[in-house]
Design a protein around this motif. Sequence first.
Motif, mmCIF file in Angstrom:
data_model
loop_
_atom_site.group_PDB
_atom_site.id
_atom_site.type_symbol
_atom_site.label_atom_id
_atom_site.label_comp_id
_atom_site.label_asym_id
_atom_site.label_seq_id
_atom_site.Cartn_x
_atom_site.Cartn_y
_atom_site.Cartn_z
ATOM 1 N N GLU A 41 0.829 -1.211 0.000
ATOM 2 C CA GLU A 41 0.000 0.000 0.000
ATOM 3 C C GLU A 41 0.863 1.260 0.000
ATOM 4 O O GLU A 41 0.581 2.226 -0.729
ATOM 5 N N THR A 42 1.925 1.249 0.798
ATOM 6 C CA THR A 42 2.827 2.392 0.860
ATOM 7 C C THR A 42 3.512 2.618 -0.481
ATOM 8 O O THR A 42 3.616 3.750 -0.966
ATOM 9 N N GLU A 50 -2.247 2.413 -8.609
ATOM 10 C CA GLU A 50 -3.390 1.877 -7.873
ATOM 11 C C GLU A 50 -2.996 0.774 -6.911
ATOM 12 O O GLU A 50 -3.588 0.642 -5.827
ATOM 13 N N ALA A 51 -2.028 -0.035 -7.306
ATOM 14 C CA ALA A 51 -1.680 -1.210 -6.498
ATOM 15 C C ALA A 51 -0.215 -1.563 -6.704
ATOM 16 O O ALA A 51 0.432 -1.093 -7.640
ATOM 17 N N SER A 212 -1.837 -0.888 -12.316
ATOM 18 C CA SER A 212 -3.268 -0.862 -12.040
ATOM 19 C C SER A 212 -3.659 -2.062 -11.176
ATOM 20 O O SER A 212 -2.930 -3.051 -11.094
ATOM 21 N N ARG A 213 -4.830 -1.977 -10.542
ATOM 22 C CA ARG A 213 -5.295 -3.097 -9.719
ATOM 23 C C ARG A 213 -5.466 -4.358 -10.565
ATOM 24 O O ARG A 213 -5.110 -5.464 -10.144
ATOM 25 N N GLU A 214 -6.018 -4.198 -11.757
ATOM 26 C CA GLU A 214 -6.219 -5.345 -12.640
ATOM 27 C C GLU A 214 -4.900 -5.976 -13.028
ATOM 28 O O GLU A 214 -4.762 -7.207 -13.021
ATOM 29 N N ALA A 218 -3.264 -9.878 -11.983
ATOM 30 C CA ALA A 218 -2.711 -10.857 -12.922
ATOM 31 C C ALA A 218 -1.242 -11.138 -12.620
ATOM 32 O O ALA A 218 -0.778 -12.283 -12.728
ATOM 33 N N ALA A 219 -0.511 -10.095 -12.226
ATOM 34 C CA ALA A 219 0.912 -10.253 -11.905
ATOM 35 C C ALA A 219 1.104 -11.147 -10.683
ATOM 36 O O ALA A 219 2.078 -11.910 -10.601
ATOM 37 N N ARG A 220 0.178 -11.060 -9.742
ATOM 38 C CA ARG A 220 0.277 -11.890 -8.534
ATOM 39 C C ARG A 220 0.240 -13.378 -8.908
ATOM 40 O O ARG A 220 0.941 -14.197 -8.315
#
Length: 343
Positions: A41-42, A50-51, A212-214, A218-220
């Motif tokens: 988050e930081t 976003e993420a 981005s969050r999206e 996917a990267a995770r």
Amino acid sequence: MTDLRSDTVTKPTEEMRKAAYEAEVGDDVYGEDPSINKLEETAAEVLGKEAALFVTSGTQGNQIAILTHCRPGNEIILEAESHIFYYESGASSAFAGVQTRTQNGIRGAMNPSEVEYAIRGEDQHYPETGLICLENTHNRAGGAVIPIDNMEEIYRIAKTNNIPVHIDGARLFNAAAALNLPASEMANHCDTVQVCLSKGLGAPVGSILAGSREFIAAARKWRKRLGGGLRQAGIIAAPGIVALTNMRERLAEDHENAQYLAQQLGQIKGIEIVNQVDTNIIVADVKNLKMNSSEFVEKLKAEGVLSGTFGPSYVRFVTHYDVTKKQLEDAVIAIHRTAGQMI
């Protein structure tokens, strides 16, 4: 030993060691590690994205970015001596099944018009251009800062052609410090960015991939496929939080020390500084000392100073948190002796 090989050799600070010891932890694969969550988050906030995702290394972050953005058979455009092309063991072809199209840059900066020309048109003979990669600062260009207007123009061209841009920002915070800009402004001209916590910021391990969050969702999954899903990772995330919050502002000190070292080396007969020293990296040519870089590095090591070869006659010195001004003064004396001169 005074270690000037790289800023990767920094040891964690006492604050980092304490943070690791006291870190609140959980299973990050379940999303339950509070320290990892806080770090991500930081990082997203600092980078203006976003993420963010904690990854084990800069190389892993870059390769996850390529895997997430591209599909097999794509082509990526990147600078000819970029880290992704030069130092990542051909991972983009081995893992993502993409080929590289390199562009010769000036001090690491690609010409936007040449990048635009390199984008593939619709033709069955050509691969699709899947990604454009920038590197800031540029390692093999001697820590050169890629100008904001260059990144902005390439990003504009990429958006016009519906192509994502990734920044290998292993030393992005050095670039931000050199330009006196927030890191979020540096990262504004890309879709995704990777930054290292374990170089100038001094954390013991880890990097951040942000977007981005999206994209990060996917990267995770790609991180998991690569074996990067960690468990009680808060122990290594906690020093990263310290790095992000407390170590960015002091990077200018490393840059000042690099300027001092470059000035001193430039006064030694037979040594020529070959890069414009923007940040914390100095590249010196020692060919006029009648020795190659390996010989020079070994002789200097015997004098108590570690450096690195950077070509047949090029030697690299990198300033960082663990090297004081007094150590640099002593290193200059040792370099004089290695060069066969006394002061």
